[in-house]
Write a protein that holds these residues in place. Structure first.
Motif, PDB file in Angstrom:
ATOM      1  N   SER A 192       0.834  -1.201   0.000  1.00 50.50           N
ATOM      2  CA  SER A 192       0.000   0.000   0.000  1.00 50.50           C
ATOM      3  C   SER A 192       0.868   1.249   0.000  1.00 50.50           C
ATOM      4  N   ARG A 220       0.168   5.815   0.078  1.00 51.37           N
ATOM      5  CA  ARG A 220      -0.761   6.936   0.001  1.00 51.37           C
ATOM      6  C   ARG A 220      -0.055   8.136  -0.605  1.00 51.37           C
ATOM      7  N   TYR A 236     -13.467   6.122 -10.903  1.00 52.04           N
ATOM      8  CA  TYR A 236     -12.189   5.420 -11.031  1.00 52.04           C
ATOM      9  C   TYR A 236     -12.107   4.707 -12.379  1.00 52.04           C
ATOM     10  N   VAL A 245      -8.383   0.088 -11.358  1.00 55.16           N
ATOM     11  CA  VAL A 245      -8.048   0.367  -9.948  1.00 55.16           C
ATOM     12  C   VAL A 245      -9.256   0.307  -9.031  1.00 55.16           C
ATOM     13  N   ARG A 249      -9.391  -1.044  -5.321  1.00 52.10           N
ATOM     14  CA  ARG A 249      -8.030  -1.023  -4.760  1.00 52.10           C
ATOM     15  C   ARG A 249      -7.580   0.384  -4.382  1.00 52.10           C
ATOM     16  N   PHE A 250      -7.958   1.373  -5.159  1.00 56.08           N
ATOM     17  CA  PHE A 250      -7.533   2.760  -4.921  1.00 56.08           C
ATOM     18  C   PHE A 250      -8.725   3.573  -4.419  1.00 56.08           C
ATOM     19  N   LEU A 274      -4.551   9.925  -2.703  1.00 55.95           N
ATOM     20  CA  LEU A 274      -4.838   8.697  -3.428  1.00 55.95           C
ATOM     21  C   LEU A 274      -4.286   7.550  -2.596  1.00 55.95           C
ATOM     22  N   GLN A 275      -5.187   6.806  -1.974  1.00 56.64           N
ATOM     23  CA  GLN A 275      -4.788   5.628  -1.224  1.00 56.64           C
ATOM     24  C   GLN A 275      -4.740   4.467  -2.190  1.00 56.64           C
ATOM     25  N   MET A 276      -3.565   3.840  -2.279  1.00 52.34           N
ATOM     26  CA  MET A 276      -3.333   2.748  -3.213  1.00 52.34           C
ATOM     27  C   MET A 276      -3.117   1.472  -2.410  1.00 52.34           C
ATOM     28  N   VAL A 298      -1.331  -3.032  -4.568  1.00 49.64           N
ATOM     29  CA  VAL A 298      -0.749  -2.524  -5.813  1.00 49.64           C
ATOM     30  C   VAL A 298      -0.179  -3.672  -6.637  1.00 49.64           C
ATOM     31  N   ASP A 320       0.778  -0.988 -11.974  1.00 46.41           N
ATOM     32  CA  ASP A 320       0.496   0.339 -11.408  1.00 46.41           C
ATOM     33  C   ASP A 320       1.729   1.243 -11.439  1.00 46.41           C
TER      34      ASP A 320
END
Length: 115
Positions: A17, A19, A59, A63, A66-67, A80-82, A85, A89
């Motif tokens: 993850s 951010r 989105y 993603v 997930r995002f 943007l919280q990812m 991954v 990406d």
């Protein structure tokens, strides 16, 4: 002076993850629609996520789930919280703000996804 400054990029392992943050200055942040784009090596820039002035989000399919894009109008910052991954990406991520005919871009932050 109007400015968008991204931060939070860096190497992340697949499944991990990260951010990203984008701090705005010099604009009436609450009035702007905000977006995250990305550009992978050798590919065109693509829209990843968007959040409207009212908080509605959209989105790209790749993603979804997930995002997460969010905004803090008190801090003039979009995030943007990812999560979870994937190597695909990997890209330079850019934040974007627009209102009427005013458009601003950040300088980009690199996100390599690799083990």
């Amino acid at each position: 002076q109007e400015q968008l400054v991204e931060s939070g990029g860096g190497l992340v392992q697949p499944g991990g993850s990260l951010r990203l943050s984008c701090a705005a200055s010099g604009i009436t942040f609450i009035s702007y629609n905000l977006r995250w784009y990305r550009q992978a090596p050798g590919k065109q820039r693509e829209l990843v996520a968007a959040i409207s002035r009212g908080g509605s989000t959209n989105y790209v399919d790749s993603v979804k789930g997930r995002f997460t894009i969010s905004r803090d109008n008190a801090r003039n910052t979009v995030y943007l919280q990812m999560n979870r991954v994937k190597p695909e990406d990997t890209a330079v991520y850019y934040c974007h703000a627009d209102f009427m005919r005013q458009v601003y871009w950040g300088q980009g932050t690199q996100v390599p996804v690799s083990s």
